[in-house]
Design an enzyme around this catalytic site. Sequence first.
Site, PDB file in Angstrom:
ATOM      1  CG  HIS A   5      41.767  39.384  41.290  1.00 47.18           C
ATOM      2  ND1 HIS A   5      42.144  38.377  42.156  1.00 47.18           N
ATOM      3  CD2 HIS A   5      42.910  39.886  40.782  1.00 47.18           C
ATOM      4  CE1 HIS A   5      43.453  38.270  42.167  1.00 47.18           C
ATOM      5  NE2 HIS A   5      43.945  39.183  41.333  1.00 47.18           N
ATOM      6  CD  GLU A   6      36.284  43.356  39.398  1.00 52.56           C
ATOM      7  OE1 GLU A   6      35.038  43.281  39.490  1.00 52.56           O
ATOM      8  OE2 GLU A   6      36.980  43.990  40.213  1.00 52.56           O
ATOM      9  CG  LEU A   7      35.603  35.214  35.403  1.00 48.90           C
ATOM     10  CD1 LEU A   7      34.280  35.603  34.774  1.00 48.90           C
ATOM     11  CD2 LEU A   7      36.571  34.713  34.345  1.00 48.90           C
ATOM     12  CG  MET A  10      31.114  38.721  37.815  1.00 45.64           C
ATOM     13  SD  MET A  10      31.121  38.816  36.016  1.00 45.64           S
ATOM     14  CE  MET A  10      32.666  39.672  35.777  1.00 45.64           C
TER      15      MET A  10
END
Length: 92
Positions: A5-7, A10
């Site tokens: 999810h973080e990727l 980004m």
Amino acid sequence: MWCLHELKKMLECMESMGHLVLPIFHGVDPREVRRWIGKFGDALRKHELRPGGMDAASQARITLYYVGSLNGWDSRDRGCKLTSTICPAYFL
């Protein structure tokens, strides 16, 4: 799969705001990330078996294909010295 999810976030910032994303493929071949093959792919396919895993895996495949296609660094080619050069604050 929280890191995916973080990727994804980004990559969204890269596309919408022009942020620069420089992936470091630490101990994994970028092709394995892009194609979900090898040990990397085996581990990710296990997530498909979890409840809701197929939906998450579908999004993950798109995100990882995109990241695996970006120009980045493969730590297997340059070793840990590369990582400590790019991220010196992390290694303090």
